[in-house]
Design an enzyme around this catalytic site. Structure first.
Site, PDB file in Angstrom:
ATOM      1  N   CYS A   2      36.300  62.153  40.303  1.00 19.44           N
ATOM      2  CA  CYS A   2      35.118  62.957  40.583  1.00 19.44           C
ATOM      3  C   CYS A   2      33.945  62.022  40.820  1.00 19.44           C
ATOM      4  O   CYS A   2      34.045  60.817  40.658  1.00 19.44           O
ATOM      5  CB  CYS A   2      34.839  63.848  39.384  1.00 19.44           C
ATOM      6  SG  CYS A   2      36.289  64.743  38.823  1.00 19.44           S
ATOM      7  N   TRP A  74      37.271  66.580  41.522  1.00 21.71           N
ATOM      8  CA  TRP A  74      38.647  66.573  42.020  1.00 21.71           C
ATOM      9  C   TRP A  74      39.475  66.972  40.809  1.00 21.71           C
ATOM     10  O   TRP A  74      39.561  66.241  39.833  1.00 21.71           O
ATOM     11  CB  TRP A  74      39.068  65.187  42.506  1.00 21.71           C
ATOM     12  CG  TRP A  74      40.390  65.202  43.184  1.00 21.71           C
ATOM     13  CD1 TRP A  74      40.646  65.502  44.489  1.00 21.71           C
ATOM     14  CD2 TRP A  74      41.678  64.920  42.600  1.00 21.71           C
ATOM     15  NE1 TRP A  74      41.990  65.436  44.749  1.00 21.71           N
ATOM     16  CE2 TRP A  74      42.647  65.076  43.601  1.00 21.71           C
ATOM     17  CE3 TRP A  74      42.104  64.550  41.321  1.00 21.71           C
ATOM     18  CZ2 TRP A  74      44.021  64.878  43.370  1.00 21.71           C
ATOM     19  CZ3 TRP A  74      43.464  64.358  41.085  1.00 21.71           C
ATOM     20  CH2 TRP A  74      44.401  64.518  42.117  1.00 21.71           C
ATOM     21  N   ASN A  99      34.022  61.905  34.775  1.00 20.60           N
ATOM     22  CA  ASN A  99      35.031  61.463  35.748  1.00 20.60           C
ATOM     23  C   ASN A  99      36.077  60.676  34.981  1.00 20.60           C
ATOM     24  O   ASN A  99      35.743  59.777  34.217  1.00 20.60           O
ATOM     25  CB  ASN A  99      34.400  60.569  36.817  1.00 20.60           C
ATOM     26  CG  ASN A  99      35.476  59.891  37.681  1.00 20.60           C
ATOM     27  OD1 ASN A  99      36.528  60.457  37.920  1.00 20.60           O
ATOM     28  ND2 ASN A  99      35.202  58.653  38.080  1.00 20.60           N
ATOM     29  N   GLY A 100      37.351  61.024  35.161  1.00 19.30           N
ATOM     30  CA  GLY A 100      38.416  60.327  34.443  1.00 19.30           C
ATOM     31  C   GLY A 100      39.313  61.334  33.752  1.00 19.30           C
ATOM     32  O   GLY A 100      39.337  62.523  34.121  1.00 19.30           O
ATOM     33  N   GLU A 479      53.217  54.346  57.311  1.00 19.20           N
ATOM     34  CA  GLU A 479      51.792  54.683  57.420  1.00 19.20           C
ATOM     35  C   GLU A 479      51.572  55.852  58.377  1.00 19.20           C
ATOM     36  O   GLU A 479      50.803  56.777  58.099  1.00 19.20           O
ATOM     37  CB  GLU A 479      50.985  53.451  57.875  1.00 19.20           C
ATOM     38  CG  GLU A 479      49.553  53.692  58.301  1.00 19.20           C
ATOM     39  CD  GLU A 479      48.651  54.358  57.276  1.00 19.20           C
ATOM     40  OE1 GLU A 479      47.557  54.796  57.666  1.00 19.20           O
ATOM     41  OE2 GLU A 479      49.061  54.492  56.110  1.00 19.20           O
ATOM     42  N   LYS A 483      49.826  59.449  57.486  1.00 19.96           N
ATOM     43  CA  LYS A 483      48.686  60.024  58.215  1.00 19.96           C
ATOM     44  C   LYS A 483      48.974  61.469  58.612  1.00 19.96           C
ATOM     45  O   LYS A 483      48.156  62.356  58.417  1.00 19.96           O
ATOM     46  CB  LYS A 483      48.374  59.176  59.468  1.00 19.96           C
ATOM     47  CG  LYS A 483      47.659  57.869  59.156  1.00 19.96           C
ATOM     48  CD  LYS A 483      46.206  58.065  58.942  1.00 19.96           C
ATOM     49  CE  LYS A 483      45.527  57.402  57.749  1.00 19.96           C
ATOM     50  NZ  LYS A 483      46.236  56.866  56.683  1.00 19.96           N
ATOM     51  N   GLU A 486      49.038  63.713  55.326  1.00 22.85           N
ATOM     52  CA  GLU A 486      47.776  63.988  54.618  1.00 22.85           C
ATOM     53  C   GLU A 486      46.782  64.759  55.483  1.00 22.85           C
ATOM     54  O   GLU A 486      45.885  65.408  54.948  1.00 22.85           O
ATOM     55  CB  GLU A 486      47.166  62.682  54.096  1.00 22.85           C
ATOM     56  CG  GLU A 486      46.728  61.683  55.135  1.00 22.85           C
ATOM     57  CD  GLU A 486      46.167  60.407  54.483  1.00 22.85           C
ATOM     58  OE1 GLU A 486      46.261  59.345  55.120  1.00 22.85           O
ATOM     59  OE2 GLU A 486      45.640  60.494  53.355  1.00 22.85           O
ATOM     60  N   LYS A 601      38.736  60.415  48.634  1.00 24.54           N
ATOM     61  CA  LYS A 601      38.710  59.101  49.272  1.00 24.54           C
ATOM     62  C   LYS A 601      38.958  57.966  48.301  1.00 24.54           C
ATOM     63  O   LYS A 601      39.579  56.945  48.629  1.00 24.54           O
ATOM     64  CB  LYS A 601      37.362  58.907  49.962  1.00 24.54           C
ATOM     65  CG  LYS A 601      37.211  57.621  50.740  1.00 24.54           C
ATOM     66  CD  LYS A 601      38.118  57.613  51.940  1.00 24.54           C
ATOM     67  CE  LYS A 601      38.075  56.353  52.767  1.00 24.54           C
ATOM     68  NZ  LYS A 601      39.135  56.258  53.730  1.00 24.54           N
TER      69      LYS A 601
HETATM   70  C1  AGP Z   1      44.863  56.894  53.030  1.00 28.10           C
HETATM   71  O1  AGP Z   1      44.578  57.536  54.191  1.00 28.10           O
HETATM   72  C2  AGP Z   1      44.555  57.604  51.804  1.00 28.10           C
HETATM   73  N1  AGP Z   1      43.220  57.971  51.732  1.00 28.10           N
HETATM   74  C3  AGP Z   1      45.026  56.907  50.540  1.00 28.10           C
HETATM   75  O2  AGP Z   1      46.404  56.732  50.616  1.00 28.10           O
HETATM   76  C4  AGP Z   1      44.376  55.551  50.255  1.00 28.10           C
HETATM   77  O3  AGP Z   1      44.849  54.589  51.131  1.00 28.10           O
HETATM   78  C5  AGP Z   1      44.720  55.134  48.819  1.00 28.10           C
HETATM   79  O4  AGP Z   1      44.188  56.096  47.947  1.00 28.10           O
HETATM   80  C6  AGP Z   1      44.183  53.746  48.489  1.00 28.10           C
HETATM   81  O5  AGP Z   1      42.802  53.746  48.559  1.00 28.10           O
HETATM   82  P1  AGP Z   1      42.028  52.346  48.497  1.00 28.10           P
HETATM   83  O6  AGP Z   1      42.423  51.548  49.690  1.00 28.10           O
HETATM   84  O7  AGP Z   1      40.576  52.732  48.503  1.00 28.10           O
HETATM   85  O8  AGP Z   1      42.412  51.687  47.212  1.00 28.10           O
END
Ligand code: AGP
Length: 606
Positions: A2, A74, A99-100, A479, A483, A486, A601
């Site tokens: 969060c 989240w 957060n956590g 990868e 993509k 997700e 993110k």
């Molecule tokens: C990728 O599109 C995702 N958002 C996710 O897999 C991301 O790569 C992963 O959470 C790692 O994030 P980071 O590179 O910020 O550590």
């Protein structure tokens, strides 16, 4: 994971808190809320869904008050409801945002309920509010109350509490989850990262694990968990462009796909010294001493490590282990030949990767952080830093950060090979020249949107899809599948082409889309025959290939080509059409491209 924010001393703070939350929405967007104290009363506003909904609430019923805290969620514990949205208020006196994950929340909740506390949510976080009520009822002052609360809770946390008992201060604490304290002029702010505070102050204090602080307008008093006063340096953080706009694009992801030529060029520049030589940003002797690298990462960053392994092993002859960070952290790794741990993270805050890096350090390894956020926790804690210069990446699906990571990793592999005497200056310069040509080549692939759109239209009808690649294109297949998953919520799986015949080929039936990545490299012929096997069983082949490799395949149903390039760079170039295909398929399906469901993110919980 969060986002939390807070302010004390700032005139009417609710507008400012909402603005800060907007800068943290990438951390979670299930629900949000703000609470302030005004005229000795707690006033709360919460809303399920995007911050926009909270904004509407606040327009309808503005909040007054010069002290407040806020949250964007989240969900980890408890469904996405208003009751489970933060801030949580206990006894109408104490409010918290967190957060956590409080891992022993179940036991604490039971003890507090037995003591007469009534809970209004299903979250783990709410116990924090009740614990402070209990401490204040016992007559403890803010610092003593914090010592008592921290002594009882286990887990990862960054939280802030405000109370009618002490209406002119905030109590904040962190353990593993990030927290920045912003020092303003007659006001103090808190945020899950400095980005949230960048429009208010650039003077920031980062608390250490298990630190807490009592924050008042004229500054924070910082303590270690046992209540011992602690001094933490303030730093001036890099200026942040603040709220990034879409620059006329429909989505941040579309914009970030188009920003890749710059992201690659800027990242290459960061890996080039003043003599125009590729550099690994570290002393050549130290570089030459590296005799084994453990790569730690999650998600897309993890796939970048798998591609880089091909480069580092083939160019520098250094063994590489690619580890899923969340698994590595709880393993007793046989470190053996591995002297160095390279933690790769766009955000620099992924808790899995941070904890794995700490674990590697505890096992005696030197740590290198390859990050896109210069002031992030991984950057601050690593022994050395390799920066990507992709700029802020807002879209949850990583695109420009991924190709920037690959650029930096290829530069690193080349510099390492040269330091180890495996590559002479001329060969290293040749690779350097090829990387310098990449922004132009990637620029050309950005012209593929119209060509890919009808292919994406068909893909949007699919229930599941396979992605195939061989050699360094195998992790790119993983990868590409991530993509599509997700962004469009279509089930997609990546496989090493040669592995198909050992089982997964059974999945193929008439019309099943099979996205095949192909380059004119040493495994092209083998990869092509694997594709023919898939086609023979009815798979609908969507070929993403270099022009010269595509010429080898006359049975594909759809073909997407990129300019010919040295096999070393093929994964970088072929990544772009794979991103565009996933993006356009998601647009066809009408999903929330920049904030896909259930994602965030930066993942700051384990
Ligand atoms: C990728 O599109 C995702 N958002 C996710 O897999 C991301 O790569 C992963 O959470 C790692 O994030 P980071 O590179 O910020 O550590």
């Amino acid at each position: 994971m969060c986002g939390i924010v807070g302010a004390v001393g700032h005139q009417q703070c609710s507008e400012m808190l909402l603005d800060s939350l907007k800068r943290l929405e990438y951390r979670g967007y299930d629900s949000s809320g703000i609470v302030t104290i005004h005229n000795n009363a707690i006033a709360l506003r919460r809303a399920v869904g995007k911050l926009f909904n909270l904004d509407q609430e606040l327009r309808a019923a503005p909040l007054a008050g010069e002290i407040g805290i806020g949250h964007t969620r989240w969900a980890t514990h408890g469904g996405v409801t208003t009751e489970n949205a933060h801030p949580h208020v206990a006894a109408g006196r104490v409010a918290i945002v967190h957060n956590g994950i409080i891992e022993n929340h179940g036991m604490i909740r039971q003890r507090l309920q037995d003591a007469g506390h009534s809970f209004s949510s299903d979250t783990d976080s709410e116990v924090l509010a009740h614990l402070f009520v209990e401490a204040f009822d016992a007559g403890l002052d803010p610092a003593a109350a914090a010592v008592k609360v921290l002594a009882e809770i286990d887990g990862a946390y960054a939280f802030a509490a405000l109370s009618l008992d002490h209406p002119d201060l905030l109590i904040v604490a962190r353990n593993a989850s990030p927290l920045a304290l912003g020092i303003g002029d007659g006001a103090c702010y808190i945020g899950s990262d400095a980005i949230a505070l960048s429009h208010l102050t650039r003077r920031v204090i980062y608390l250490k694990d298990k630190d807490f602080a009592v924050v008042q307008p004229d500054g924070p008093q910082i303590f270690t968990a046992d209540g011992t006063p602690a001094n933490r340096e303030s730093v001036i953080v890099s200026a942040n462009p603040g709220l990034v706009d879409k620059g006329g694009y429909r989505h941040f992801m579309e914009k970030e796909i188009h920003e890749q030529p710059d992201a690659i060029a800027h990242s290459l520049a960061a890996m080039t010294d003043s003599d125009g030589r590729l550099t690994a940003q570290m002393d050549e002797t130290k570089l030459a001493a590296i005799n084994g690298i453990v790569m730690l990462a999650a998600g897309t960053s993890h796939y970048a490590t798998q591609i880089a392994r091909y480069w580092i092993e083939s160019l520098a002859g250094v063994p590489v282990a690619c580890e899923v960070a969340s698994e590595y952290h709880y393993r007793q790794p046989a470190t053996g030949p591995f002297s160095t741990a390279l933690a790769i993270s766009q955000s620099g805050e992924s808790l899995d990767t941070l904890m794995a890096m700490r674990h590697a350090a505890a096992c005696g390894m030197t740590t290198i952080g390859l990050v896109n956020v210069p002031d992030s926790t991984i950057a601050r804690e690593a022994d050395a830093v390799l920066p990507t210069r992709a700029g802020p990446e807002i879209g949850v699906a990583s695109t420009k950060a991924f190709t920037a990571q690959l650029t930096v990793l290829l530069c690193f592999a080349t510099a390492l090979a040269r330091a180890k005497g495996r590559l002479d200056e001329a060969s290293a310069n040749r690779i350097h020249k090829q990387i310098q040509a990449l922004p132009g080549l990637v620029g050309k692939t950005l012209g593929l949107f119209d060509h890919i759109r009808p292919i994406a239209h068909q893909m949007a009808q699919a229930k599941s899809t396979l992605y195939l690649g061989r050699g360094a294109l195998y992790p790119l297949a993983l990868e590409g599948a991530l993509k599509l998953k997700e962004l469009s919520y279509i089930h997609a799986e990546g496989f090493a082409s040669g592995e198909m015949k050992h089982g997964p080929i059974a999945l193929i039936e008439d019309g099943l889309p099979v996205v095949a990545l192909l380059a004119a490299d040493h495994v092209m012929t083998k990869a092509s025959s694997n594709l023919r096997e898939a086609s023979a069983r009815g798979g609908r082949i969507i070929l993403i290939a270099e022009e010269r490799a595509a010429a080898e395949v006359d049975y594909a149903d759809a073909v997407i080509t990129v300019p010919d390039v040295d096999p070393l760079l093929a994964p970088l170039l072929l990544a772009v059409p794979a991103q565009i295909l996933a993006y356009l398929t998601a647009v066809e399906k009408g999903t929330d491209v920049d904030q896909p469901r259930n994602l965030a993110k930066s993942v700051t919980v384990e």
